[in-house]
Structures are given as C-alpha cells and as structure tokens.
Design an enzyme around this catalytic site. Structure first.
Site, PDB file in Angstrom:
ATOM      1  N   GLU A  24      29.817  47.410 -36.278  1.00 52.58           N
ATOM      2  CA  GLU A  24      29.656  46.046 -37.171  1.00 52.58           C
ATOM      3  C   GLU A  24      30.023  46.793 -38.511  1.00 52.58           C
ATOM      4  O   GLU A  24      29.428  47.494 -38.944  1.00 52.58           O
ATOM      5  CB  GLU A  24      28.490  45.490 -37.044  1.00 52.58           C
ATOM      6  N   THR A  55      31.528  41.046 -40.249  1.00 52.71           N
ATOM      7  CA  THR A  55      30.867  39.880 -40.340  1.00 52.71           C
ATOM      8  C   THR A  55      31.408  38.756 -41.267  1.00 52.71           C
ATOM      9  O   THR A  55      32.238  39.090 -42.056  1.00 52.71           O
ATOM     10  CB  THR A  55      29.584  40.196 -41.199  1.00 52.71           C
ATOM     11  N   TYR A  56      30.709  37.615 -41.241  1.00 51.88           N
ATOM     12  CA  TYR A  56      31.439  36.404 -42.150  1.00 51.88           C
ATOM     13  C   TYR A  56      30.205  35.630 -42.724  1.00 51.88           C
ATOM     14  O   TYR A  56      29.226  35.438 -42.030  1.00 51.88           O
ATOM     15  CB  TYR A  56      32.165  35.450 -40.993  1.00 51.88           C
ATOM     16  N   HIS A  84      33.965  38.074 -36.973  1.00 47.88           N
ATOM     17  CA  HIS A  84      32.732  37.085 -36.558  1.00 47.88           C
ATOM     18  C   HIS A  84      33.304  35.668 -37.272  1.00 47.88           C
ATOM     19  O   HIS A  84      33.796  35.735 -38.501  1.00 47.88           O
ATOM     20  CB  HIS A  84      31.562  37.257 -37.691  1.00 47.88           C
ATOM     21  N   ALA A 132      26.643  27.114 -32.504  1.00 40.12           N
ATOM     22  CA  ALA A 132      27.719  27.954 -32.025  1.00 40.12           C
ATOM     23  C   ALA A 132      28.717  27.176 -30.885  1.00 40.12           C
ATOM     24  O   ALA A 132      29.990  27.700 -30.860  1.00 40.12           O
ATOM     25  CB  ALA A 132      27.145  29.145 -31.807  1.00 40.12           C
ATOM     26  N   HIS A 166      14.874  33.540 -30.788  1.00 39.32           N
ATOM     27  CA  HIS A 166      15.442  33.214 -31.855  1.00 39.32           C
ATOM     28  C   HIS A 166      14.331  32.416 -32.787  1.00 39.32           C
ATOM     29  O   HIS A 166      13.562  31.494 -32.400  1.00 39.32           O
ATOM     30  CB  HIS A 166      16.728  32.248 -31.828  1.00 39.32           C
ATOM     31  N   LYS A 182      26.832  28.244 -23.525  1.00 39.80           N
ATOM     32  CA  LYS A 182      27.710  28.975 -24.582  1.00 39.80           C
ATOM     33  C   LYS A 182      28.668  29.747 -23.426  1.00 39.80           C
ATOM     34  O   LYS A 182      30.043  29.507 -23.849  1.00 39.80           O
ATOM     35  CB  LYS A 182      27.331  30.070 -25.444  1.00 39.80           C
ATOM     36  N   GLN A 193      21.420  40.596 -30.724  1.00 37.07           N
ATOM     37  CA  GLN A 193      20.488  40.708 -31.969  1.00 37.07           C
ATOM     38  C   GLN A 193      19.879  41.958 -31.998  1.00 37.07           C
ATOM     39  O   GLN A 193      19.533  42.465 -30.897  1.00 37.07           O
ATOM     40  CB  GLN A 193      19.315  39.637 -32.215  1.00 37.07           C
TER      41      GLN A 193
HETATM   42  P1  FAD Z   1      23.180  28.955 -32.058  1.00 36.35           P
HETATM   43  O1  FAD Z   1      23.609  29.496 -30.485  1.00 36.35           O
HETATM   44  O2  FAD Z   1      23.980  27.780 -32.134  1.00 36.35           O
HETATM   45  O3  FAD Z   1      21.728  28.701 -32.009  1.00 36.35           O
HETATM   46  C1  FAD Z   1      20.976  28.279 -33.093  1.00 36.35           C
HETATM   47  C2  FAD Z   1      19.716  27.769 -32.768  1.00 36.35           C
HETATM   48  O4  FAD Z   1      20.191  26.262 -32.359  1.00 36.35           O
HETATM   49  C3  FAD Z   1      18.809  28.447 -31.941  1.00 36.35           C
HETATM   50  O5  FAD Z   1      17.656  28.046 -32.327  1.00 36.35           O
HETATM   51  C4  FAD Z   1      19.099  27.688 -30.310  1.00 36.35           C
HETATM   52  O6  FAD Z   1      18.165  27.696 -29.685  1.00 36.35           O
HETATM   53  C5  FAD Z   1      19.321  26.296 -30.836  1.00 36.35           C
HETATM   54  N1  FAD Z   1      20.717  25.618 -29.921  1.00 36.35           N
HETATM   55  C6  FAD Z   1      21.791  26.052 -29.984  1.00 36.35           C
HETATM   56  N2  FAD Z   1      22.434  25.388 -28.825  1.00 36.35           N
HETATM   57  C7  FAD Z   1      21.730  24.392 -28.984  1.00 36.35           C
HETATM   58  C8  FAD Z   1      21.611  23.098 -27.851  1.00 36.35           C
HETATM   59  N3  FAD Z   1      22.830  22.832 -27.420  1.00 36.35           N
HETATM   60  N4  FAD Z   1      20.586  22.131 -27.996  1.00 36.35           N
HETATM   61  C9  FAD Z   1      19.606  22.437 -28.651  1.00 36.35           C
HETATM   62  N5  FAD Z   1      19.470  23.687 -29.339  1.00 36.35           N
HETATM   63  C10 FAD Z   1      20.606  24.434 -29.310  1.00 36.35           C
HETATM   64  N6  FAD Z   1      25.149  35.181 -39.391  1.00 36.35           N
HETATM   65  C11 FAD Z   1      26.063  35.175 -40.255  1.00 36.35           C
HETATM   66  O7  FAD Z   1      25.719  34.349 -41.193  1.00 36.35           O
HETATM   67  N7  FAD Z   1      27.389  35.831 -40.162  1.00 36.35           N
HETATM   68  C12 FAD Z   1      27.634  36.958 -39.189  1.00 36.35           C
HETATM   69  O8  FAD Z   1      28.397  37.207 -39.400  1.00 36.35           O
HETATM   70  C13 FAD Z   1      26.357  36.956 -38.197  1.00 36.35           C
HETATM   71  N8  FAD Z   1      26.768  37.825 -37.148  1.00 36.35           N
HETATM   72  C14 FAD Z   1      25.858  38.006 -36.321  1.00 36.35           C
HETATM   73  C15 FAD Z   1      26.124  38.812 -35.096  1.00 36.35           C
HETATM   74  C16 FAD Z   1      25.237  38.944 -33.901  1.00 36.35           C
HETATM   75  C17 FAD Z   1      25.595  39.902 -32.799  1.00 36.35           C
HETATM   76  C18 FAD Z   1      24.180  38.484 -34.052  1.00 36.35           C
HETATM   77  C19 FAD Z   1      23.020  38.229 -32.931  1.00 36.35           C
HETATM   78  C20 FAD Z   1      23.803  37.260 -34.895  1.00 36.35           C
HETATM   79  C21 FAD Z   1      24.823  37.288 -36.370  1.00 36.35           C
HETATM   80  N9  FAD Z   1      24.496  36.282 -37.225  1.00 36.35           N
HETATM   81  C22 FAD Z   1      25.314  36.238 -38.200  1.00 36.35           C
HETATM   82  C23 FAD Z   1      23.082  35.572 -37.226  1.00 36.35           C
HETATM   83  C24 FAD Z   1      23.092  34.097 -36.643  1.00 36.35           C
HETATM   84  O9  FAD Z   1      24.361  33.426 -37.299  1.00 36.35           O
HETATM   85  C25 FAD Z   1      21.826  33.395 -36.899  1.00 36.35           C
HETATM   86  O10 FAD Z   1      21.082  34.201 -35.634  1.00 36.35           O
HETATM   87  C26 FAD Z   1      21.949  32.156 -36.557  1.00 36.35           C
HETATM   88  O11 FAD Z   1      20.468  31.631 -37.019  1.00 36.35           O
HETATM   89  C27 FAD Z   1      22.122  31.576 -35.196  1.00 36.35           C
HETATM   90  O12 FAD Z   1      23.496  31.740 -34.749  1.00 36.35           O
HETATM   91  P2  FAD Z   1      23.900  31.553 -33.150  1.00 36.35           P
HETATM   92  O13 FAD Z   1      25.273  31.878 -33.122  1.00 36.35           O
HETATM   93  O14 FAD Z   1      22.974  32.255 -32.266  1.00 36.35           O
HETATM   94  O15 FAD Z   1      23.440  29.977 -33.153  1.00 36.35           O
END
Ligand code: FAD
Length: 332
Positions: A24, A55-56, A84, A132, A166, A182, A193
């Site tokens: 990364e 990253t973004y 990302h 996401a 999370h 997803k 993570q």
């Molecule tokens: P989601 O999967 O949308 O989850 C977010 C929250 O919503 C979680 O608590 C989940 O339980 C809940 N949720 C999701 N879907 C639902 C649903 N359908 N119903 C109810 N609850 C739901 N951040 C950045 O800003 N830039 C980056 O480049 C970046 N890179 C990352 C790379 C990796 C490998 C990882 C693990 C994380 C990265 N992050 C990055 C951090 C990430 O953006 C945060 O962890 C963020 O808080 C959650 O992102 P997510 O895509 O997991 O979200």
C-alpha cells in the site's frame, strides 16, 4: 460414475497456489515526499509485486495527487495499481465520473471503501452513498456500460475486511454479514485492516467461510517498528497493538534493535496468516520500503517467477539496518 476431470489432473494446477504480494502506498503530500516515494517505488518494483494499492482521502480530499500517482505508475513502471476509492461525501454522479477516469488511465482494480465519516461528526452530504456496498454496485454499473471497452480485462473490485470489530459495528458477526453483503454485490476479494495478534486473521477466515464468504481475504500486515506509528494507527483504526510488543519496542536500546523486534513480530503475524491459508500478503508501507523489504526477506513466499526484474528479494533472512538509516526511516 463420471470420468475423472481433466482439469483436476492437470499438473499445473497441482500443489500450492502462488501467494500474491502487494504493497500500500499513499499519494505524496509534498515535492520532498514525492521524491522519497519514487525511491521507495523503485525498491518495491524490484520485488515483482502483483499490484500496489494507492489510498484515497475520504471525500476525495487528495483526488488530484491520487490520480497523478496512479497515472505515473501506469506510464512509468511495470506496477499494476489497485486504486482505493471512498464514497462518503460524494454523489453517485461524481463517483461514476471518477470511476470512469480511473478506467481511462488504465486502472483495472478498485478497492471500494466507504471512507471515514466527517471528523466534525456531522452527517455526510445529502445524496452521498452510504456504504461501500453501494459503491461496489456503482462500479459494476459503470463497468457494464463500458463492457465493450473492457474486453482485455474486467475490473477487479476489492473491499475492506476486519479481523477485529469495525469501530462503528455492533459485533464481529455483523462485520462478517457486511462482508458477505459486499461479496453478493460483486466484490472479488477483500484486504484486511491491520491486526496485531497472530490468531486474528485465522479467526476471521473461519467466521467468514462459515458464513458463506468465498472470495480471497488477503491479510493486510503493517511492519511494527515504530511506537509513534502504532499509537497513531490505534487512534485511527481502533485496533489496539499487543501491550507486550509495545513494551519490548519501548525497552529497546537502539533503533537497530527496535527494527529487529518489529520485523520479527511482523514476520510472525504474516507466517501465522499464511499458515491459516492466506492467499496473499498486503504490506502497509507508509511509503517506506526498508521495513517492508526486511519482512519480505524473512518470508519464504512462494512467488511466481515473472522475470520482469532481475532482483529477487526473497533470498534469505537478513535485516539491513543501513537501508533504514539511508532513507531516514528509523523507528521512532
Ligand atoms: P463499510 O463496509 O460501508 O462499513 C462501514 C460501517 O457500516 C461498518 O460499521 C459496517 O458494519 C456498517 N455497514 C456496512 N454496510 C452495512 C449495511 N448494509 N447495513 C448496516 N450496516 C452496514 N479509508 C480512506 O479514507 N481511504 C483509504 O484509502 C482507505 N483504505 C483502506 C484500505 C483497507 C484495506 C482498509 C481495511 C481500510 C481502508 N480505509 C480507508 C478505512 C475505511 O474507509 C474505514 O475503515 C471506514 O470506516 C469503513 O470503510 P468500509 O469500506 O469498511 O465501509
């Protein structure tokens, strides 16, 4: 009885699959940071990774520098970028344009993320995507509109997975349900993570497979050589490092010793994940190559020989402290 499958008997499919290797990177924040990043990129490129992720910033805060870095990776290196992309704070229209822009510069892998919520605790702007999962569906729709342009390579969509809960999630079981959702929406793979306990990746894998998640889950491993960075990471992600590791790093007398302790702990994490069946290893580099290469040197990763570069770093266990000194990356 049906005849034996020719595919099962095919010699090339027997034995262990090669382990994917990726790093990364983040877009540089200054010209000096860019210069050092390009040194790092050169060093990492020599290890023949399968891709490097870029990253973004949440809400697209570093959109310009991210696209510029990705473009240069495509134009000037042999590296394949995994871009990302975060969706919080952007409308579907804006995101569809960004996805199109990424595909136009040659990106074929996108890590679909929500991004962190606004720091002021306020709600994201009206109309911005919520999860996401929504972004995955949008990427698939943009891809479908361009299917004739993508005949030489579809888009691989990755997502985040969490070995520890999370921070906003009610439970680890809920996290696995979200991962499953997803996958259903079109995710091809997940990257985890950071995690600090050797059993955490295996536990996630067991829970995920039991719930029906079949996509590859790639452990994200961070070289654990800096106390300052471990503390910052815990603050950002809510993932607590092991107290024993913190104590050992704090008690180390020299930077070289701290690096040795940190690299050894990271190698233990990576080996535990590989023993549990990890299909790859994603190293969080913080734009520094020294610790990542030290970790790689100590792992015997079964890697395909692509011959793209003459250097092969998987040559044995050697920690080169001068690497750290030369690039000013000593543990703090
Ligand atoms: P989601 O999967 O949308 O989850 C977010 C929250 O919503 C979680 O608590 C989940 O339980 C809940 N949720 C999701 N879907 C639902 C649903 N359908 N119903 C109810 N609850 C739901 N951040 C950045 O800003 N830039 C980056 O480049 C970046 N890179 C990352 C790379 C990796 C490998 C990882 C693990 C994380 C990265 N992050 C990055 C951090 C990430 O953006 C945060 O962890 C963020 O808080 C959650 O992102 P997510 O895509 O997991 O979200």
């Amino acid at each position: 009885m049906s005849p034996p499958s020719l595919i099962d008997a095919h010699p090339n499919l027997a034995g262990a699959a090669p382990v994917a290797l990726s790093y990364e990177l983040f877009p540089p924040r200054s010209p000096a940071a860019a210069e050092s990043l390009w040194t790092t990129i050169g060093e990492l490129e020599a290890t023949d990774p399968d891709y490097v992720s870029v990253t973004y910033g949440s809400s697209g805060s570093n959109h310009g520098t991210a696209i510029e870095l990705i473009n240069r990776l495509v134009q000037e290196t042999t590296l394949r970028p995994l871009a990302h992309l975060t969706c919080v704070g952007n409308s579907p229209q804006e995101l569809a344009e960004i996805i199109g822009e990424l595909l136009d510069v040659g990106v074929r892998g996108i890590l679909a993320l929500r991004g962190d919520q606004p720091k002021d605790g306020g709600a994201p702007p009206e109309g911005s995507l919520r999860y996401a999962q929504d972004l995955i569906e949008l990427i698939r729709r943009v891809e479908q509109r361009r299917s004739a342009l993508l005949c030489a390579g579809k888009v691989a969509v990755g997502v985040a997975a969490y070995p520890t809960r999370h921070p906003e999630s009610p439970s680890e079981a809920h996290d696995v349900e979200v991962l499953m959702a997803k996958q259903r929406s079109g995710a091809d793979f997940a990257i985890t993570q950071v995690f600090f306990h050797t059993e955490q990746y295996a536990d996630l894998l067991t829970r995920a497979r039991r719930a029906g998640v079949t996509i590859p889950i790639i452990p994200g491993v961070m070289p654990l050589t800096s106390l300052r960075r471990l503390a910052r990471l815990a603050e950002l992600t809510g993932v607590e490092p092991q107290p024993e590791l913190i104590e050992r790093l704090a008690a180390a007398d020299t930077d070289a010793e701290r690096i040795r302790i940190g690299v050894s702990a990271t190698v233990d994490l990576a080996n535990a994940a590989l023993d549990a069946g990890a299909p790859g290893l994603h190293l969080y580099t913080f734009n520094e190559h020294a610790a990542a290469l030290d970790v790689l040197d100590k792992l015997a990763l079964p890697r395909p020989r692509t011959g793209r570069h003459s250097g092969n770093r998987n040559s044995g266990a050697r920690i080169d402290a001068s690497r750290h000194a030369a690039t000013g990356q000593l543990a703090s």
